[in-house]
Design a protein around this motif. Structure first.
Motif, PDB file in Angstrom:
ATOM      1  N   ALA A 190       5.277   2.327   0.040  1.00 49.95           N
ATOM      2  CA  ALA A 190       6.382   2.450  -0.918  1.00 49.95           C
ATOM      3  C   ALA A 190       7.260   1.207  -0.889  1.00 49.95           C
ATOM      4  N   LYS A 214       2.914   5.862   4.572  1.00 48.71           N
ATOM      5  CA  LYS A 214       3.363   6.024   3.190  1.00 48.71           C
ATOM      6  C   LYS A 214       4.636   5.235   2.903  1.00 48.71           C
ATOM      7  N   GLN A 262       2.188   9.170  -4.204  1.00 48.23           N
ATOM      8  CA  GLN A 262       1.266   8.160  -3.718  1.00 48.23           C
ATOM      9  C   GLN A 262       0.454   7.622  -4.893  1.00 48.23           C
ATOM     10  N   GLY A 272       8.412   6.925  -2.144  1.00 47.65           N
ATOM     11  CA  GLY A 272       7.425   7.610  -1.317  1.00 47.65           C
ATOM     12  C   GLY A 272       7.192   9.058  -1.703  1.00 47.65           C
TER      13      GLY A 272
END
Length: 71
Positions: free
Chosen positions: A8, A4, A45, A42
């Motif tokens: 980001a 993730k 999503q 982050g």
């Protein structure tokens, strides 16, 4: 495993490379400045639709965005 933080970071790098602020980037992909900020930190999503839009708008492979292959 899906990263993730990498996604980001990539989203922020794409925005900066295109010399856009968060509001301008959001307008191009159909999100608010707040939503873009959440993606870049982050905390949120992107949806499949958002990934698709980023990929098409900035001519970047969705596989690259997802970390499945190199640029």
């Amino acid at each position: 495993m899906f990263n993730k933080i990498r996604l980001a970071t990539l989203i922020k790098e794409i925005r900066i490379a295109n010399e856009l602020n968060q509001t301008q980037f959001g307008e191009k992909i159909g999100l608010t400045k707040t939503a873009v900020s959440s993606l870049e930190t982050g905390h949120r999503q992107p949806s499949l639709e958002t990934l698709y839009t980023i990929s098409k708008e900035f001519q970047i492979s969705a596989d690259y965005l997802l970390g499945l292959k190199d640029k």
